[in-house]
Write a protein that holds these residues in place. Structure first.
Motif, PDB file in Angstrom:
ATOM      1  N   ASP A   8      22.470  63.274  95.631  1.00  8.45           N
ATOM      2  CA  ASP A   8      23.889  63.488  94.921  1.00  8.45           C
ATOM      3  C   ASP A   8      23.659  63.980  93.688  1.00  8.45           C
ATOM      4  O   ASP A   8      22.772  63.552  92.962  1.00  8.45           O
ATOM      5  N   ASP A   9      24.100  65.159  93.238  1.00  4.67           N
ATOM      6  CA  ASP A   9      23.559  65.691  92.199  1.00  4.67           C
ATOM      7  C   ASP A   9      24.479  65.373  90.868  1.00  4.67           C
ATOM      8  O   ASP A   9      24.277  65.801  89.574  1.00  4.67           O
ATOM      9  N   ALA A  10      25.433  64.578  91.216  1.00  2.00           N
ATOM     10  CA  ALA A  10      26.559  64.003  90.297  1.00  2.00           C
ATOM     11  C   ALA A  10      25.892  62.770  89.354  1.00  2.00           C
ATOM     12  O   ALA A  10      26.504  62.513  88.316  1.00  2.00           O
ATOM     13  N   TYR A  11      24.650  62.455  89.803  1.00  2.00           N
ATOM     14  CA  TYR A  11      24.042  61.215  89.295  1.00  2.00           C
ATOM     15  C   TYR A  11      23.036  61.796  87.912  1.00  2.00           C
ATOM     16  O   TYR A  11      22.490  62.729  87.946  1.00  2.00           O
ATOM     17  N   VAL A  12      23.470  61.087  86.977  1.00  2.00           N
ATOM     18  CA  VAL A  12      22.809  61.477  85.584  1.00  2.00           C
ATOM     19  C   VAL A  12      22.065  60.221  85.059  1.00  2.00           C
ATOM     20  O   VAL A  12      22.893  59.130  84.758  1.00  2.00           O
ATOM     21  N   SER A  13      20.954  60.222  84.798  1.00  2.00           N
ATOM     22  CA  SER A  13      20.253  58.997  84.216  1.00  2.00           C
ATOM     23  C   SER A  13      19.648  59.303  83.005  1.00  2.00           C
ATOM     24  O   SER A  13      19.488  60.442  82.447  1.00  2.00           O
ATOM     25  N   PRO A  14      19.692  58.258  82.069  1.00  2.00           N
ATOM     26  CA  PRO A  14      19.012  58.090  80.493  1.00  2.00           C
ATOM     27  C   PRO A  14      17.809  58.823  80.814  1.00  2.00           C
ATOM     28  O   PRO A  14      17.256  59.554  79.700  1.00  2.00           O
ATOM     29  N   VAL A  15      16.786  58.779  81.652  1.00  2.00           N
ATOM     30  CA  VAL A  15      15.594  59.242  82.067  1.00  2.00           C
ATOM     31  C   VAL A  15      15.969  60.754  81.723  1.00  2.00           C
ATOM     32  O   VAL A  15      14.657  61.321  81.141  1.00  2.00           O
ATOM     33  N   LEU A  16      16.946  61.583  81.946  1.00  2.00           N
ATOM     34  CA  LEU A  16      16.694  62.920  81.927  1.00  2.00           C
ATOM     35  C   LEU A  16      16.876  63.623  80.584  1.00  2.00           C
ATOM     36  O   LEU A  16      16.301  64.704  80.508  1.00  2.00           O
ATOM     37  N   HIS A  34       9.237  64.099  88.326  1.00  2.00           N
ATOM     38  CA  HIS A  34       8.727  62.813  89.081  1.00  2.00           C
ATOM     39  C   HIS A  34       9.617  61.692  88.552  1.00  2.00           C
ATOM     40  O   HIS A  34      10.203  60.925  89.268  1.00  2.00           O
ATOM     41  N   ALA A  35       9.923  61.588  87.312  1.00  2.00           N
ATOM     42  CA  ALA A  35      10.756  60.581  86.673  1.00  2.00           C
ATOM     43  C   ALA A  35      12.256  60.776  86.895  1.00  2.00           C
ATOM     44  O   ALA A  35      12.755  59.921  87.478  1.00  2.00           O
ATOM     45  N   ALA A  36      12.738  62.092  86.990  1.00  2.00           N
ATOM     46  CA  ALA A  36      14.031  62.386  87.382  1.00  2.00           C
ATOM     47  C   ALA A  36      14.302  61.804  88.734  1.00  2.00           C
ATOM     48  O   ALA A  36      15.447  61.269  89.087  1.00  2.00           O
ATOM     49  N   ILE A  37      13.399  62.161  89.633  1.00  2.00           N
ATOM     50  CA  ILE A  37      13.802  61.628  91.081  1.00  2.00           C
ATOM     51  C   ILE A  37      13.706  60.393  91.285  1.00  2.00           C
ATOM     52  O   ILE A  37      14.302  59.543  92.013  1.00  2.00           O
ATOM     53  N   GLY A  38      12.531  59.621  90.708  1.00  2.00           N
ATOM     54  CA  GLY A  38      12.322  58.234  90.602  1.00  2.00           C
ATOM     55  C   GLY A  38      13.418  57.413  90.196  1.00  2.00           C
ATOM     56  O   GLY A  38      13.749  56.384  90.581  1.00  2.00           O
TER      57      GLY A  38
END
Length: 324
Positions: free
Chosen positions: A216-224, A59-63
């Motif tokens: 887009d699967d290139a997106y990387v968030s600190p949430v991950l 949920h956090a990753a998609i958000g």
């Protein structure tokens, strides 16, 4: 390595009788202009659980993704508990992200409720499903901790919690419940991930979900890479509610990444840690007798599951014990 369900193997397990019964259970799909408009504002992706299997992470990753929106709250439980409130009520939970191409909600109650697959199919036959699984014995104990944290029961030994709550076991029959979803939605619309593999490589897991959702699967968030404690209780519930309220406001403002960075800073991280009580230090651990009891209960379901998932084996202690 994360895997999708093996489509070819699953198709060979279906019977004509099972297909007919599934078709008979399906509710008629509405075909009106109004319902089509609702589908354009409702979810495009649903997480169905199982409970305590990393649904909060997904949920956090998609958000966090700039092209996706998540429901408010995370768990709507529409297709299981609030179906009588109607589609308009349900789709209203996605109003703030209606313009995003991907909209997501996660309600673990959907996984084991036999009514939900047909209801979801009738709502939108093209919707995509994310299913998360975990060692069923570890999941059952985590379920027990969750009930204690929620205040539903005192910190009883696991055996007493198990005797009190049949859902500890019912939610762990993965083959039984997942088969219904695959039969109803079709394997191409169901992504299955294992919580243990998500924990081992959260970025790869998030990217798998992004690709499946069309993001887009290139997106990387600190949430991950944010640390999450699934079995903690707040020492000060008031402080946690205040902190979460502030976090919710930042998320609604599209500042999920900024929030993740703030939570990792020294003072904030220290405050969060100080307010966290690990419930595994409060609730007695599961005994070997408990494990043996659950292994016997889940044995047949566990043996059938790898073929359904297109796997040779499973990375679970319960699977290893069953095949040792």
């Amino acid at each position: 390595m994360l895997r999708l369900v093996n489509t070819a193997k699953h198709r060979t397990t279906k019977t004509n009788q099972g297909t007919k019964m599934s078709e008979q259970r399906r509710a008629p799909s509405p075909d009106t202009t109004e319902s089509q408009e609702l589908h354009r504002t409702g979810p495009t992706l649903i997480g169905i659980g199982a409970q305590k299997c990393a649904s909060t992470f997904i949920h956090a990753a998609i958000g966090a993704h700039p092209d996706a929106a998540v429901s408010d709250p995370k768990e709507i439980d529409f297709f299981s508990a609030y179906f009588d409130r109607g589609y308009s009520w349900y789709c209203g939970h996605f109003a703030t992200g209606a313009e995003k191409p991907v909209r997501f909600e996660a309600s673990p109650s959907y996984f084991y409720d036999p009514r939900c697959p047909a209801r979801v199919k009738a709502f939108d036959p093209d919707i995509k499903i994310v299913c998360l699984l975990r060692d069923p014995i570890a999941r059952a104990y985590s379920n027990h901790l969750h009930e204690v944290i929620k205040g539903h029961i005192p910190p009883l030994p696991f055996a007493q919690g198990l005797a009190n709550n049949p859902a500890y076991v019912e939610q762990g029959f993965y083959h039984r419940h997942l088969s219904r979803w695959l039969d109803t939605m079709g394997p191409a619309q169901v992504l299955v991930l294992l919580a243990e593999e998500i924990s081992a490589d959260p970025i790869a897991a998030a990217q798998t979900v992004y690709r499946f959702a069309g993001l887009d699967d290139a997106y990387v968030s600190p949430v991950l890479t944010e640390r999450r404690n699934e079995s903690d209780r707040a020492r000060s519930p008031l402080l946690r509610r205040a902190l979460r309220a502030g976090g919710d406001q930042l998320r609604k403002a599209g500042l999920e990444d900024a929030l993740a960075r703030v939570k990792q800073t020294g003072p904030v991280a220290t405050l969060l840690q100080a307010n966290s009580q690990n419930m595994r230090e409060v609730v007695p651990p599961m005994t070997e007798r408990d494990r043996e009891t659950l292994l016997g209960i889940f044995a047949d379901d566990l043996r059938a599951l790898p073929d359904l998932l297109g796997r040779e084996s499973l990375p679970w202690d319960s699977w290893k014990a069953l095949n040792s």
